[in-house]
Scaffold this motif. Structure first.
Motif, PDB file in Angstrom:
ATOM      1  N   SER A  71       0.778  -1.145   0.067  1.00 25.61           N
ATOM      2  CA  SER A  71      -0.058  -0.119   0.245  1.00 25.61           C
ATOM      3  C   SER A  71       0.829   1.128   0.032  1.00 25.61           C
ATOM      4  O   SER A  71       0.440   2.191  -0.566  1.00 25.61           O
ATOM      5  N   ASP A 188      -5.440  -1.219  -5.204  1.00 26.75           N
ATOM      6  CA  ASP A 188      -4.810  -2.133  -3.893  1.00 26.75           C
ATOM      7  C   ASP A 188      -5.960  -2.695  -3.172  1.00 26.75           C
ATOM      8  O   ASP A 188      -6.793  -2.448  -2.581  1.00 26.75           O
ATOM      9  N   GLU A 189      -5.466  -3.993  -3.270  1.00 25.74           N
ATOM     10  CA  GLU A 189      -6.497  -5.387  -2.705  1.00 25.74           C
ATOM     11  C   GLU A 189      -7.731  -4.954  -3.187  1.00 25.74           C
ATOM     12  O   GLU A 189      -8.770  -4.891  -2.591  1.00 25.74           O
TER      13      GLU A 189
ATOM     14  N   GLY B 288      -4.846   0.872   5.436  1.00 25.08           N
ATOM     15  CA  GLY B 288      -4.158   0.067   4.094  1.00 25.08           C
ATOM     16  C   GLY B 288      -4.732   0.888   2.972  1.00 25.08           C
ATOM     17  O   GLY B 288      -4.822   0.839   1.569  1.00 25.08           O
TER      18      GLY B 288
HETATM   19 MG   LIG Z   1      -2.082  -2.673   2.169  1.00 23.79          MG
END
Ligand SMILES: [Mg+2]
Ligand SMILES: Nc1ncnc2c1ncn2[C@@H]1O[C@H](COP(=O)(O)OP(=O)(O)O)[C@@H](O)[C@H]1O
Lengths: 344, 288
Positions: A71, A188-189, B288
């Motif tokens: 990230s 991202d994911e 995140g």
């Molecule tokens: Mg992450």
């Protein structure tokens, strides 16, 4: 459209580093008090001398365990975060410095966040994005039509974002990130928390997009299924460092050479007996369950056929199955080796 | 490494017309969003009425307890009817100028949600100001006016000494709104640098009630406080427009008062822009 790896890179990352200041907690009540008065500051290097190129139209998987620095890298590549040192050049722009110009050309999806307006109907968010990116009406209609066709948005286009399920929302996020036909897409994911069906539709969609629009995609994930289905090239990052950069098959050849042979016997035998059958070969045997045994060996040393021949000649066998290592195990293998030293 | 030149991404700038169109859209959407939550504001009308009532009874009692005489009719330079006008106009004005930019922004920053704004070609400060203006349009029509409709018959509001002052008061409150939005934006930016900003946001809210003059007119404060406060932007949020309504011209003149507000609005906008750019460059985003 497919990527031409010999084309000049669109993304050029060199020696990228990012430190975070973190305060390390002391233990106990006394430690807590001391922390308040004199916090123990440390720097944590989340991204450590990362360098790579991405050609236009390439889809690259950026993978690693939790906390590896995925990230953080994406944040620097999208211009949200300024690096501690190192350079990034994307088509002549520096993401964090030229943010005003740069953001026009990128789309991004962060798995746990929404970039849609929570209280607005999805389509209202889309129209706002159209204005933000100054997409001409005709282009907007064409692109929305295409995205709708691929993602099946029609059913919830007029619902407020807060009423959507996670899977529905993720489809909208992807559409939102692509409405302005960006040259680059950062994910991202994107499949985090999705069920199997939703995951599959996201993957299918990304494959379509890469092929039909030639978008350059950088995708972080810790779900290796995403990578297996989408990316020919992977960059593996561990504790901030690149430990592998190359194609998926190459990765398998290099480290994924462990093979497991599952054997089901007709009559009971100990693993030691099987080891005796294959004496002289570099094979490790272990008992799995009841009549089942597993031989573990390296493809580099011997062929599976040799092992099979020995066993079948020695005793009655009911069933045989050769299992290759999953990518997950391969990657775990790389982590175990730890240092990048023995890998290119 | 490949030596050929990289494919260039063109530079790009939004034209003035498109910029205006975009930020007007943010205004409109903020207005519509408030409209969807309008039920919440009905209870707000009651709350504001209670605040005004409390102050009304307090000051009526204070004035009544003064000994007879010409000097006694004034407190802090204001007659009772002026004082009641002060209370009503400042609370009603507050219902218009209020916004939550500080809370929204600090939440977005500390949770890392601001990331989704930073990846878009947007001027976050202008976007938030536009949203505040859209919210203010809603507030004016469906909050401030209803409060006036309830409060005026209950407590009586003396008109300003000159009818033209209605217009100037309105303009002054509009400037007050911009100043308030910029103060809130700056407080929200603190979240980039502080781990726990919610305490600061709460403290600021309480301080503002004093420093803007909503809770107690500045005229009651000792001279040195008045001098200090005159140098701060907070008086531009409430005290200045209220004094304009009362015909009291804070500072040299009406024009001077409005210009001072405009200067604060502009100055704080520039400061906000500087602080934003600096914060974003040094930022560490969570999550995140
Ligand atoms: Mg992450
Ligand atoms: N805002 C932050 N402050 C301090 N440490 C952080 C921050 N963000 C990430 N980290 C740390 O940096 C490392 C990399 O994090 P991240 O890039 O989020 O990893 P990944 O996305 O691969 O899970 C982790 O050890 C994480 O704890």
């Amino acid at each position: 459209m497919t990527a031409d790896p010999s084309a000049p890179p669109l993304i050029r990352v060199r020696d990228l580093c990012r430190d975070y200041g973190v305060s390390r907690r002391r233990e106990g009540v006394r430690g807590g008090v001391v922390d308040l008065l004199r916090p123990r500051r440390e720097t944590l290097r989340a991204v450590d001398r990362v360098s790579f190129d991405v050609a236009p139209g390439e889809m690259v998987g950026y993978i690693g365990a939790n906390g590896a620095g995925k990230s953080t890298t994406i944040k620097m590549l999208t211009g949200i975060l300024t690096p501690t040192s190192g350079t990034v050049d994307v088509g002549g722009l520096v993401p964090w410095r030229d943010r005003g110009h740069y953001t026009r050309h990128i789309g991004a999806v962060f798995g746990q966040r929404t970039q849609l307006w929570w209280d607005l109907a999805v389509v209202e968010s889309f129209r706002l994005l159209q204005k933000i990116y100054e997409v001409p009406d005709a282009d907007y209609r064409r692109q929305l039509g295409r995205l709708d066709e691929l993602l099946g948005l029609g059913e919830f286009l007029h619902q407020p974002v807060r009423k959507l399920s996670l899977g529905q929302r993720m489809r909208c996020e992807l559409a939102a990130a692509l409405l302005h036909s960006p040259r680059l897409l950062f994910l991202d994911e994107p499949t985090i928390g999705l069920d199997v069906v939703a995951k599959e539709s996201v993957r299918t969609f990304l494959r379509d997009i890469r092929e039909s629009q030639g978008t350059t995609v950088l995708l972080t994930t810790h779900d290796l299924g995403d990578i297996q289905q989408l990316c020919r090239r992977v960059i593996i990052i561990d504790r901030g460092r690149v430990v592998y950069d190359g194609d998926l098959d190459g990765l398998r050849d290099r480290v994924g050479d462990r093979v497991e042979l599952h054997v089901e016997l007709r009559t009971p035998a100990a693993s030691a007996d099987l080891a005796a059958d294959t004496a002289g070969l570099p094979v490790r045997w272990r008992e799995a369950a009841g009549l089942q045994h597993v031989a573990d060996f390296s493809r580099r040393d011997i062929r599976g056929a040799e092992v099979i021949k020995r066993v079948v000649n020695a005793r009655p066998v009911l069933d045989l199955r050769v299992a290759e290592q999953s990518i997950e195990e391969i990657v775990r293998g790389i982590y175990r080796r730890g240092d990048a030293g023995d890998l290119p | 490494m490949n030596g050929a030149t990289a494919p260039a991404l063109p530079r790009w700038r939004r034209g003035p017309a498109a910029t205006a169109g975009l930020y007007l859209r943010f205004m409109r959407l903020a207005f519509l969003k408030m409209l969807a939550y309008r039920l919440r504001y009905y209870t707000g009308v009651v709350t504001y009425t209670i605040f005004v009532a409390g102050n009304y009874f307090l000051f009526t009692a204070v004035y009544a307890s003064r000994p007879e005489g010409a000097e006694a009719a004034r407190l802090g330079g204001l007659t009772l009817s002026q004082m009641i006008a002060y209370v009503i106009v400042s609370w009603v004005g507050r219902s218009f100028t209020f916004n939550n930019i500080d809370r929204t922004l600090s939440w977005q920053v500390s949770k890392g949600e601001i990331a989704v704004q930073l990846i878009k070609p947007l001027h976050v400060q202008t976007m938030m100001l536009s949203e505040a203006l859209g919210e203010a349009a809603f507030r004016f029509l469906l909050f401030t006016l209803p409060i006036l409709v309830v409060v005026i018959p209950l407590f009586g509001l003396a008109p300003p000494p000159h009818p033209a002052l209605y217009g100037w008061t309105l303009l002054s409150f509009l400037l007050a709104l911009v100043v308030n939005a910029q103060i809130n934006f700056l407080v929200g930016c603190l979240a980039f640098h502080l781990k726990n900003v919610s305490g600061v946001v709460r403290a600021k809210m309480i301080m503002m009630e004093f420093l803007t003059g909503v809770l107690v007119p500045f005229t009651f404060f000792p001279d040195w406080v008045q001098v200090a406060v005159a140098w701060l932007p907070f008086q531009a949020v409430s005290y200045v427009p209220v004094m304009i309504y009362l015909g009291q011209r804070p500072g040299a003149s009406l024009a001077g008062a409005l210009l001072l507000q405009a200067a604060w609005a502009l100055g704080l906008f520039v400061l906000g822009r500087w602080s934003w750019n600096r914060s974003v460059r040094h930022v560490t985003l969570q999550g995140g």
